[in-house]
Design an enzyme around this catalytic site. Structure first.
Site, PDB file in Angstrom:
ATOM      1  N   SER A   1       7.082   3.946  -0.208  1.00 55.47           N
ATOM      2  CA  SER A   1       6.952   4.015   1.249  1.00 55.47           C
ATOM      3  C   SER A   1       6.079   5.225   1.564  1.00 55.47           C
ATOM      4  CB  SER A   1       8.329   4.149   1.915  1.00 55.47           C
ATOM      5  OG  SER A   1       8.994   5.291   1.420  1.00 55.47           O
TER       6      SER A   1
ATOM      7  N   GLY B   1       3.377   5.370   3.358  1.00 53.29           N
ATOM      8  CA  GLY B   1       3.060   5.445   4.780  1.00 53.29           C
ATOM      9  C   GLY B   1       1.616   5.816   5.055  1.00 53.29           C
TER      10      GLY B   1
ATOM     11  N   CYS C   1       0.375  -3.728   5.553  1.00 53.08           N
ATOM     12  CA  CYS C   1       1.107  -2.588   5.003  1.00 53.08           C
ATOM     13  C   CYS C   1       2.540  -2.616   5.513  1.00 53.08           C
ATOM     14  CB  CYS C   1       0.465  -1.257   5.374  1.00 53.08           C
ATOM     15  SG  CYS C   1       1.391   0.122   4.657  1.00 53.08           S
TER      16      CYS C   1
ATOM     17  N   LYS D   1      -6.624  -8.617   3.252  1.00 44.93           N
ATOM     18  CA  LYS D   1      -5.503  -8.536   2.299  1.00 44.93           C
ATOM     19  C   LYS D   1      -4.235  -9.087   2.934  1.00 44.93           C
ATOM     20  CE  LYS D   1      -3.449  -5.338  -1.036  1.00 44.93           C
ATOM     21  NZ  LYS D   1      -3.639  -4.019  -1.668  1.00 44.93           N
TER      22      LYS D   1
ATOM     23  N   THR E   1      -0.261  -0.871  -9.700  1.00 45.25           N
ATOM     24  CA  THR E   1       0.773  -0.066 -10.339  1.00 45.25           C
ATOM     25  C   THR E   1       0.465   0.212 -11.808  1.00 45.25           C
ATOM     26  OG1 THR E   1       2.373  -0.907  -8.764  1.00 45.25           O
ATOM     27  CG2 THR E   1       3.261  -0.032 -10.813  1.00 45.25           C
TER      28      THR E   1
END
Lengths: 306, 256
Positions: free
Chosen positions: A73, A75, A132, A167, A268
């Protein structure tokens, strides 16, 4: 070694020397990885999500590890679009890289303004983040309503001569409907998937691990969902797709190509192996040679479903 | 320069309770490392646990090309690490972070550590001792460790335990504060739990002493890309993994 295979891909006019890209928010502005690899080998670098003004992001803890995944998160902490243009973009362009700027906004007008600003720069394309999960006002609301998706895509496209990638959020009832709206709105390309909304709990404190309570799940844990969605979307639209979600090996890359991705992004995976992107560029070439495939595009969409 | 290196485990032993010591053979990382930097270690080759574990460097042994770490088994990852045998290989990324600024001579220095935060203080003491007067303050819950090694690298070591089993009974910050009131310390270094660092930050402010604190934060990547470990320093967002883990106590916001 002379190159025996063609790894270049054409994303509706955006030509990449290979289909291996970085996923936004996992590669900083590229410099962070230079000790580990020659970043100019990559098909494209998608930079950290940019907002019109600098953003401090959410409070920490912003990261929680989960089985084969990470919840984040962050942000959208970033130095703002102007800083990116002044301090980061020309460095990457001098290295001969294809640079894709990822943008996020709170209003359609903010997205359009960023598109106008970036249109006059040497960045090669724009990826619009309408998904997001960590920003309260924007993000998800844009990405989950097909009429809003159509409106924002067409308005941003009107302010942009460069290729527009949109996206998609996986946190929707029917991703095919959203993808169709993006195509109808005039986007040149789709990228999917963004993170899946999740939660992690600390039973000792009886509180969420993330200060934001919830966050976006990424990593190998989400790969099956990503493959399914890329496959469904590739059967629905005619614009190219950048597939992503839990890629950590060459086998994963091939799987995404087979279900219909024209290119892939590694997210990732960069955190676990900071050299993974360049390794996958080499391994893709080896895979094509070993399997007598002369052009990477021959793999795209070649899954034979039951 | 940062590297990804496959390091052979030379030793992996339990020190006390949940504290372990590991020696890693390294050809590249060891040569570029300095006090206060850390490593990101993958505890196995699987996708679970997914992330590397950030662990500070305890000692840099250039004669034998060894990196020494101390770690505490707090979760699944460090438990798996504690089972690794001599001769096995681990993927290590490092050296990471800025490390301590040790460019001082002729000062009266206080080094304060608590819990597993004591680990990086050995290499720190090594780089300061003999050029400075080094006073070390160590706080433990119950069982102390690394005292003998730190005795070799300092003028004096003072110890406290919360249980009272060894040394002063109570917090080490109480010992530090008393010494500061009685004598003169020119510069402080600290590493340990956030509560301890906050207290030391307050002490440093009250007595107007410069203080470097080494922080711990949840990290995703360790190389400045994921922004999981951001912290406010002088009102700006900084990353603990690349801009830190060492910050000046008067500049870093420890309240969040």
């Amino acid at each position: 070694m002379s190159k025996k295979v063609d790894t270049s891909v054409n994303l509706n006019g955006l030509i990449l020397k290979n289909p291996i890209m970085t996923a936004s928010g996992t590669f900083g502005f590229g410099k962070e990885y230079e000790d580990f690899m020659d970043i100019s080998k990559l098909g494209a670098v998608v930079v950290k999500g940019l907002t019109l003004k600098p953003k401090k992001g959410n409070k920490t803890p912003r990261i929680a590890e989960t089985p084969s995944g990470i919840l984040n998160s962050i942000g959208l902490e970033n130095p703002g679009v102007e800083h990116f243009i002044k301090e980061e973009l020309s460095y990457l362009k001098r290295k001969g890289m294809t640079v894709i700027a990822n943008i996020a906004g709170n209003t359609i007008e903010e997205y359009c303004e960023m598109a106008r600003i970036l249109n006059d720069t040497e960045c090669d394309a724009i990826e619009m983040n309408i998904s997001c999960p960590n920003v309260k006002k924007g993000g998800v609301a844009f990405g989950t309503d097909k009429d809003v998706v159509y409106k924002i895509t067409s308005e941003v496209k009107n302010n942009l001569d460069k290729p527009l990638i949109v996206k998609l959020s996986p946190n929707v009832t029917d991703i095919k409907e959203i993808a169709k709206s993006v195509e109808k709105g005039g986007a040149d390309c789709l990228s999917l998937i963004n993170t899946l909304i999740g939660m992690a709990v600390d039973i000792k404190t009886r509180r969420p691990i993330l200060k934001n309570n919830i966050g976006g799940l990424s990593g190998p844990a989400i790969k099956p969902v990503a493959l399914r969605m890329v496959w469904q979307v590739s059967n629905t639209v005619n614009i190219p797709i950048i597939g992503m979600g839990g890629i950590t090996s060459i086998e994963d890359v091939i799987e995404f190509l087979l279900v219909g991705a024209n290119a892939v992004a590694i997210g990732t995976g960069n955190f676990i192996n900071p050299a993974i992107n360049s390794e996958l560029v080499d391994k893709l070439e080896e895979y094509l040679i070993d399997n007598n495939i002369s052009n990477v595009n021959e793999l795209v969409g070649k899954i034979e479903p039951y | 320069m940062k590297y990804i290196e496959n390091c052979t485990v030379n030793k992996n032993e339990k020190i006390i309770d949940d504290i372990y010591r590991m020696e890693l053979k390294s050809n590249k990382i060891v040569k570029d490392s300095k006090a206060g930097q850390f490593l990101e270690i993958k505890v196995n080759n699987l996708n679970y646990p997914l992330l590397r574990r950030p662990i500070s460097i305890n000692e840099i042994n250039l004669d034998e090309n060894l990196l020494v770490i101390y770690y505490k088994t707090v979760g699944k990852g460090t438990k798996i690490l504690s089972q690794v045998k001599k001769g096995e290989k681990l993927s290590v990324v490092g050296p990471l972070g800025n490390g301590f600024d040790t460019s001082y001579e002729g000062l009266n220095i206080g080094i304060v550590g608590g819990g597993i935060g004591i680990a990086p203080l050995v290499e720190l003491a090594k780089s300061l001792y003999q050029k400075n007067n080094v006073n070390i303050y160590l706080g433990f819950n119950d069982k102390p460790y690394l005292i003998n090694r730190l005795n070799e690298l300092s003028n004096i070591v003072k110890v406290s335990t919360v249980s009272g089993s060894y040394g002063y009974k109570g917090f080490i910050t109480e010992v530090l504060e008393k010494d500061i009131k009685e004598g003169n310390l020119d510069l402080l270094y600290a590493c340990g739990p956030k509560g301890m660092l906050k207290k030391i930050k307050d002490i440093a402010k009250e007595f107007n002493i410069r203080c470097q604190v080494s922080l711990e934060e949840r990290m995703g990547c360790g190389i400045g890309a994921c922004l999981g470990c951001s912290i406010e320093v002088n009102g700006q967002m900084k990353k603990v993994c690349v801009d830190g883990p060492v910050f000046w106590s008067n500049e870093v916001n420890l309240d969040e």
